[in-house]
Design a protein around this motif. Sequence first.
Motif: not given
Length: 186
Positions: A26, A60-62, A86-89
């Motif tokens: 991450v 990156s996984d996230r 990757p998913p971005i938060d």
Amino acid sequence: GSAWMRNNRYTSDLIGLKAATGVAVVSIVYDVMQHRLTHLYPKEASVPFCANAARLAEVSDRMLTCSQASAADLHAFFRDAGVSAPPIDVVRLGDSNFDTGVEPPQEDVLLKLPPGKPFVLYVSSFDARKNHRLLLDVWDRLLATHPPGRVPHLVLVGKNGWGSKAWNDNEVLDAMSRHPGLSASI
């Protein structure tokens, strides 16, 4: 960020670590300014930044970032680079207080502030891309249009950044020291 921005070994080692251990990665990326605003950085900064940001996305996984605008910039950067994002938060940054049990040191500048008087705290490196010049102009206007007791102090905290040497050895600090109203309020 600075660990991976201009360091190919970091991203290579991270890829190797993930392959060897299966660890989830991450990453935290605040912005892609070195890609979007290349004119504010040394010429040699943008190319390795872009290459390493793309590699970081691949491993990156996230990803975590600090604002919706930064998330949109990251998505656009990865799309333009032809890299799967990757998913971005978006996460909030250190905005809650908690008791560490340690008394913070008192800095001289804070002791100089009048007790009970409001102030604005601006934390950043001192260089052109952080737009301190705009802050000085705003405070100059505030002082010109309001009684001095009504204008909060502006507290600038930081160190010289990338553009500060090319920026007339910190034009902002020089302007503050020469302007009587600003030097008393900042």
